[in-house]
Design a protein around this motif. Sequence first.
Motif, PDB file in Angstrom:
ATOM      1  N   VAL A 192      40.168   5.163  46.122  1.00 60.33           N
ATOM      2  CA  VAL A 192      40.269   6.440  46.834  1.00 60.33           C
ATOM      3  C   VAL A 192      39.998   7.576  45.854  1.00 60.33           C
ATOM      4  O   VAL A 192      40.654   7.676  44.806  1.00 60.33           O
ATOM      5  CB  VAL A 192      41.666   6.615  47.464  1.00 60.33           C
ATOM      6  CG1 VAL A 192      41.769   7.981  48.148  1.00 60.33           C
ATOM      7  CG2 VAL A 192      41.950   5.500  48.461  1.00 60.33           C
ATOM      8  N   THR A 193      39.037   8.437  46.165  1.00 55.88           N
ATOM      9  CA  THR A 193      38.659   9.540  45.281  1.00 55.88           C
ATOM     10  C   THR A 193      39.016  10.882  45.915  1.00 55.88           C
ATOM     11  O   THR A 193      38.718  11.123  47.083  1.00 55.88           O
ATOM     12  CB  THR A 193      37.159   9.503  44.975  1.00 55.88           C
ATOM     13  OG1 THR A 193      36.848   8.269  44.310  1.00 55.88           O
ATOM     14  CG2 THR A 193      36.753  10.658  44.069  1.00 55.88           C
ATOM     15  N   GLU A 194      39.640  11.735  45.112  1.00 58.30           N
ATOM     16  CA  GLU A 194      40.002  13.085  45.537  1.00 58.30           C
ATOM     17  C   GLU A 194      39.447  14.097  44.539  1.00 58.30           C
ATOM     18  O   GLU A 194      39.369  13.809  43.343  1.00 58.30           O
ATOM     19  CB  GLU A 194      41.523  13.220  45.600  1.00 58.30           C
ATOM     20  CG  GLU A 194      42.212  12.183  46.487  1.00 58.30           C
ATOM     21  CD  GLU A 194      43.696  12.089  46.176  1.00 58.30           C
ATOM     22  OE1 GLU A 194      44.472  12.730  46.891  1.00 58.30           O
ATOM     23  OE2 GLU A 194      44.040  11.372  45.223  1.00 58.30           O
ATOM     24  N   LYS A 195      39.102  15.253  45.025  1.00 55.67           N
ATOM     25  CA  LYS A 195      38.684  16.333  44.134  1.00 55.67           C
ATOM     26  C   LYS A 195      39.926  17.102  43.704  1.00 55.67           C
ATOM     27  O   LYS A 195      40.797  17.394  44.532  1.00 55.67           O
ATOM     28  CB  LYS A 195      37.700  17.261  44.841  1.00 55.67           C
ATOM     29  CG  LYS A 195      36.913  18.152  43.896  1.00 55.67           C
ATOM     30  CD  LYS A 195      35.747  18.828  44.618  1.00 55.67           C
ATOM     31  CE  LYS A 195      34.869  19.559  43.618  1.00 55.67           C
ATOM     32  NZ  LYS A 195      33.711  20.192  44.289  1.00 55.67           N
ATOM     33  N   ILE A 196      40.034  17.400  42.411  1.00 57.42           N
ATOM     34  CA  ILE A 196      41.224  18.074  41.906  1.00 57.42           C
ATOM     35  C   ILE A 196      40.829  19.296  41.085  1.00 57.42           C
ATOM     36  O   ILE A 196      39.650  19.518  40.783  1.00 57.42           O
ATOM     37  CB  ILE A 196      42.097  17.132  41.052  1.00 57.42           C
ATOM     38  CG1 ILE A 196      41.386  16.748  39.742  1.00 57.42           C
ATOM     39  CG2 ILE A 196      42.471  15.882  41.841  1.00 57.42           C
ATOM     40  CD1 ILE A 196      42.252  15.973  38.766  1.00 57.42           C
ATOM     41  N   ASP A 197      41.833  20.086  40.743  1.00 58.64           N
ATOM     42  CA  ASP A 197      41.598  21.250  39.897  1.00 58.64           C
ATOM     43  C   ASP A 197      41.217  20.812  38.488  1.00 58.64           C
ATOM     44  O   ASP A 197      41.409  19.653  38.104  1.00 58.64           O
ATOM     45  CB  ASP A 197      42.845  22.129  39.832  1.00 58.64           C
ATOM     46  CG  ASP A 197      43.145  22.794  41.170  1.00 58.64           C
ATOM     47  OD1 ASP A 197      42.221  22.868  42.013  1.00 58.64           O
ATOM     48  OD2 ASP A 197      44.299  23.218  41.367  1.00 58.64           O
ATOM     49  N   LYS A 198      40.745  21.742  37.722  1.00 56.81           N
ATOM     50  CA  LYS A 198      40.308  21.472  36.360  1.00 56.81           C
ATOM     51  C   LYS A 198      41.436  20.878  35.531  1.00 56.81           C
ATOM     52  O   LYS A 198      42.589  21.313  35.601  1.00 56.81           O
ATOM     53  CB  LYS A 198      39.812  22.772  35.707  1.00 56.81           C
ATOM     54  CG  LYS A 198      39.243  22.585  34.311  1.00 56.81           C
ATOM     55  CD  LYS A 198      38.706  23.910  33.777  1.00 56.81           C
ATOM     56  CE  LYS A 198      38.129  23.723  32.372  1.00 56.81           C
ATOM     57  NZ  LYS A 198      37.613  25.006  31.826  1.00 56.81           N
ATOM     58  N   MET A 199      41.102  19.838  34.745  1.00 53.26           N
ATOM     59  CA  MET A 199      42.071  19.223  33.839  1.00 53.26           C
ATOM     60  C   MET A 199      41.355  18.693  32.611  1.00 53.26           C
ATOM     61  O   MET A 199      40.245  18.185  32.706  1.00 53.26           O
ATOM     62  CB  MET A 199      42.816  18.084  34.535  1.00 53.26           C
ATOM     63  CG  MET A 199      43.925  17.481  33.672  1.00 53.26           C
ATOM     64  SD  MET A 199      44.932  16.260  34.544  1.00 53.26           S
ATOM     65  CE  MET A 199      46.233  15.990  33.321  1.00 53.26           C
ATOM     66  N   ASN A 200      42.002  18.819  31.459  1.00 50.59           N
ATOM     67  CA  ASN A 200      41.440  18.331  30.210  1.00 50.59           C
ATOM     68  C   ASN A 200      41.560  16.813  30.144  1.00 50.59           C
ATOM     69  O   ASN A 200      42.641  16.250  30.346  1.00 50.59           O
ATOM     70  CB  ASN A 200      42.162  18.972  29.022  1.00 50.59           C
ATOM     71  CG  ASN A 200      41.603  18.524  27.691  1.00 50.59           C
ATOM     72  OD1 ASN A 200      41.937  17.463  27.194  1.00 50.59           O
ATOM     73  ND2 ASN A 200      40.735  19.339  27.116  1.00 50.59           N
ATOM     74  N   ALA A 201      40.445  16.129  29.842  1.00 53.26           N
ATOM     75  CA  ALA A 201      40.427  14.666  29.872  1.00 53.26           C
ATOM     76  C   ALA A 201      41.292  14.053  28.776  1.00 53.26           C
ATOM     77  O   ALA A 201      41.921  13.005  28.994  1.00 53.26           O
ATOM     78  CB  ALA A 201      38.989  14.160  29.748  1.00 53.26           C
TER      79      ALA A 201
END
Length: 463
Positions: A31-40
């Motif tokens: 399941v894939t969701e789009k999320i806010d910016k986050m540092n990998a």
Amino acid sequence: MIETKEINIDGVLQAAQKQSIDKSAPTFVSVTEKIDKMNAIDFFQSGKVLGKNRIYWSSSDQQTIFAGIGDAVILADSNASYNTIKNKWKKWMQNSKIVNPYDNTRSGPIAFGGFPFDSEEPAEELWRGFDGSQFRVPTFLLTIDHSDVYLTTTVLVEEESHVDQLAAELITEKHQLLHVTHAEFQDNQIVLKHEVDPEAWKTLVERATEKIAANQVDKIVLARELQVEFDQPCDVGQVLSQLQQTQQHSYVFAWEKDGVCFVGATPERLVKVNDQKVFSACIAGTAPRGKTVEQDYEFGQQLLCDQKNREEHQFVVDMIKQAVHSLAKSVHIPDEPVLYPLKNLQHLYTPVEAELEEGYTLLDAVEKLHPTPALCGFPRETALDFIRHFEKLERGWYGAPIGWFDQHFNGEFAVAIRSALINEEKASLFAGCGVVKDSDPEIEYQETAIKFTPMLHALGELK
């Protein structure tokens, strides 16, 4: 705080369980969701809280970055068979439930891992746990594709799974991973260095040149090991942060298993496939960077005109050309190399483009191309036989294909050089060089010393 565009994971798992019952087999759920910016790297570090295996991958242009936590699905083969890995992946995709509305991104279910340099070499003390071919689909995968950020959650659902409990666990763990404001790093510091028998290695170089002079082989790549110790367990997140900052134009990777992590920053793409389009690269021939613009230019021009390095590079070009022609069409390879500059080194570089013939996949291309003359020698079998019999280093995954592929076998593999195997307070660094008829053992030794530099700096050696 990271906000996700929520998908009803419980409903997806319920539907997957029904599919498992209907087919009497586990269902691969993604399941894939789009999320806010986050540092990998922050995401990678947050995985320490859960105590699970981690992966990290950054493309050479840093436009595509993956960070993964946990092992949802493992694809492994002790015999290092490319075909077995391919077939296992196809089987999982045939019984899957994939929820991903973002078809044009690198999100979704992705397998990460590698193959050994030599499938006949047993994984002994140094590489214990890394035997054969191993790939994993992370339970939680953060994907950064240019400015877009996605989170893919993957799990296996079986007929008897307690889906309500499984959904609750996934939601709790996801919350832990996404709500780390900024990861904490510790400063790594090398307190001891030990070169593994450098004089014996130089003697091996002499032995290789003798074999080449006898016209038994054209080139043999020899590698050696540098061992280091830290004052406390090495923080891999800090190493990745340093590599990401300093080794631009390189693939930065980490593949962790049970507390042991293979990490590196390699400039060398083995092969990339996207919609059957093939991209490979010939990289062989090395020179240092200059301290001034003038000196840097001089070193580069010397490299372009150096007969030994040009010959070494041409071996790679010829082999890759032959391998790509065997499974692709519309092959384009420039006649002359150009310079490929990195922070500490510069290389001779020739790009390769083609289109895969129908029926071939990325893994077929990896199998054809590995090992290239840049990491093994030429002819391949003769050089590999010499390495097996006389090189003391257990290569494991060093110099081998490491990378990823998606559900359609789009993906990319790099050659795992400029790398280290980190085990708590200890690490082994690896570096190699191509030996040809005019090779001088001392010069080759110095070349490998230069190649250790990027990882030494990233691991915490005083600059």
